[in-house]
Design an enzyme around this catalytic site. Structure first.
Site, PDB file in Angstrom:
ATOM      1  N   GLY A  85      -0.474  39.800 -35.656  1.00  0.00           N
ATOM      2  CA  GLY A  85       0.146  39.509 -36.942  1.00  0.00           C
ATOM      3  C   GLY A  85       1.494  38.831 -36.792  1.00  0.00           C
ATOM      4  N   GLY A  87       4.933  38.736 -36.488  1.00  0.00           N
ATOM      5  CA  GLY A  87       5.970  39.698 -36.146  1.00  0.00           C
ATOM      6  C   GLY A  87       7.376  39.203 -36.381  1.00  0.00           C
ATOM      7  NE  ARG A  88       8.728  34.588 -32.654  1.00  0.00           N
ATOM      8  CZ  ARG A  88       9.232  33.816 -31.710  1.00  0.00           C
ATOM      9  NH1 ARG A  88      10.539  33.790 -31.525  1.00  0.00           N
ATOM     10  NH2 ARG A  88       8.458  33.081 -30.948  1.00  0.00           N
ATOM     11  NE  ARG A 171       4.400  27.648 -37.604  1.00  0.00           N
ATOM     12  CZ  ARG A 171       4.116  28.496 -36.614  1.00  0.00           C
ATOM     13  NH1 ARG A 171       4.268  28.113 -35.352  1.00  0.00           N
ATOM     14  NH2 ARG A 171       3.705  29.727 -36.870  1.00  0.00           N
ATOM     15  CG  ASP A 248      -2.525  35.033 -30.642  1.00  0.00           C
ATOM     16  OD1 ASP A 248      -3.204  35.115 -29.608  1.00  0.00           O
ATOM     17  OD2 ASP A 248      -1.284  35.003 -30.631  1.00  0.00           O
TER      18      ASP A 248
END
Length: 483
Positions: A85, A87-88, A171, A248
């Site tokens: 997932g 995380g940041r 992004r 991922d």
């Protein structure tokens, strides 16, 4: 900036609602004016308003945005992790660009989430600069990629290999769906969520499949596989090494995503590895095709339950699809390599010609980008022709004879100029630029670098300053993931 939040409509099993964590003293460091114009955020020369800079640092929430952290799993260096997932990172939502395409807007380094696994949720300035530059360089070379809209800095310190200044990167992506997104629900045997996600992916990226009803999910596998083939072939064209091709980090859209320990190959060697965490060479330059195939097999496994209710039939359909990978990749790869040496209509015998050239580049430790640029120029430069005849022996004469067999309408030099960049974000220049930016606290070095990289096929006044390479310059060079 008008947001839609289509991912939240899937349900809370797909994400966690969590706001970004504000940073201290947010300041704009890099701004992508061209991308901002494409996203209808202003004109190229316009600086972003202070309110937008504040929001892109995670210090405020833009109207209509519903920040979330996406749930996904992933195979990391071959080992399955059932929960990873964001995380940041925080997905702010989607906006529509000038072409009418939906684009995700995500903050990276914007604070911890429920998926942080004890991480600090932050991003350092150096890796943020690398991602910004690499994404724009890849885009300019015509390679599908996520892009960076902005890098903002803070006065906070992030501890990685050393203490570094903190940063937040914005992004932009076609979406943030990954192979790991599907693995997440497959691991939980949540077939309803898996079907939802597949239909969402089709709606977002492959709407033409919606009319195929019961066949749409096996066709989804085929579409994603072909886009991965196209993507990796393009990586091989320019000598790009992703460095961490985990599931991922494999985007369903076919975009390059997650510029962590990536680098560009200098001296040609298919075994080249720069990533500090890839100790076995799993993601070496020459292994990228087989790793893409491996990742597609994991994608197929994840969506088997929705391909067909009969598991045996689902496996047969997926296996038949995956069996096409080697042949499709080989055809696309040699077509690409043929263009790099000026051949528009490839023959079977050209594969030997291409392989022979690569063997010579490897054995003589020649630069990958530079060698193809020299070949291109040798068609009009007698000096370069003489030098290459000496270096490449009989191969050069054989190649020139092959070019003469093409029809007069085909200009091989034009074909080569379109396939071979003359400047890439070489590792030594990338490191020098990052060091200058982080030490001086000024983005000037990055902006000068980008000015050249945005014209990768053209010789500009400043291009030669970034073309230089040194023998064995990449020996011992290592890149880091930035987490």
């Amino acid at each position: 900036m008008e947001f839609s939040n289509s991912y939240t409509a899937l349900g809370t099993a797909f994400y966690k609602s969590v706001p970004p964590e504000p940073v201290k003293d947010p300041r704009l460091f890099l701004w992508n004016g061209q991308l901002a114009e494409d996203l209808q955020l202003g004109e190229i020369g316009d600086p972003p308003p202070e309110q937008l800079v504040y929001a892109l640092s995670g210090n405020s929430i833009l109207p209509g945005s519903e920040p979330i952290a996406l749930a996904y799993a992933g195979h990391q260096f071959g080992n399955f992790v059932p929960q990873l997932g964001d995380g940041r990172a925080h997905l702010l939502g989607e906006i529509v660009d000038r072409a009418g395409e939906w684009r995700d807007v995500q903050l990276k380094g914007s604070g911890p989430t429920p998926f942080s696994r004890s991480g600090d949720g932050r991003y350092a300035l150096g890796p943020a600069i690398r991602e910004f530059i690499m994404g724009e360089a890849m885009h300019a070379m015509g390679i599908p990629t996520t892009r960076s809209l902005a890098v903002t800095t803070s006065s906070e310190i992030v501890f990685r290999e050393t203490a570094q200044q903190g940063a937040v990167l914005t992004r932009i992506a076609a979406s943030h769906l990954r192979v790991g997104s599907f693995e997440y629900f497959a691991a939980r045997q949540n077939h309803q969520a898996l079907e939802q996600l597949c239909d969402y992916a089709i709606h977002r990226h492959y709407p033409e499949l919606q009319e195929h009803d019961n066949q749409r999910f096996i066709l989804l596998l085929e579409k994603v596989m072909k886009r991965q083939i196209d993507l990796v072939v393009e990586w091989m064209r320019v000598g790009f090494i992703h460095g961490v091709m985990n599931t991922d980090n494999t985007a369903i859209s076919g975009e390059t995503i997650d510029y962590g320990p990536c680098a560009m190959m200098g001296t040609y060697n298919p075994n080249t590895v720069f990533s500090s965490i890839d100790r076995q060479g799993r993601y070496a330059f020459g292994n990228q095709p087989s790793m893409a195939q491996w990742n597609m097999a994991r994608f197929a496994e994840a969506i088997l339950p929705v391909i067909d209710d009969d598991e045996k039939k689902a496996i047969e359909k997926a296996s038949d699809c995956l069996a096409l990978f080697p042949g499709l990749f080989k055809d696309r790869y040699y077509q690409m390599m043929a263009r790099k040496i000026g051949i528009s209509q490839i023959k079977s015998s050209d594969q030997t010609l291409i392989s022979s050239l690569l063997d010579r580049l490897k054995n003589q430790r020649l630069d990958y980008t530079g060698s193809f640029d020299r070949l291109t120029r040798s068609l009009t430069s007698q000096t370069e022709e003489i030098a290459l005849r000496n270096e490449l022996d009989d191969w050069y004469s054989e190649w020139r004879t092959r070019l003469q067999q093409q029809t007069l309408e085909i200009n091989p030099q034009e074909v080569m100029q379109q396939a071979n960049p003359i400047v890439i974000p070489r590792n030594q220049h990338m490191e020098r630029v990052i060091q200058s930016c982080t030490q001086e606290g000024d983005a000037g070095a990055a902006e000068h670098f980008l000015d050249v990289l945005l014209s990768p096929y053209d010789l500009t006044e400043n291009t030669p300053s970034y073309q230089t390479s040194l023998p064995d310059e990449d020996l011992g060079y290592r890149t880091f993931c930035g987490t």
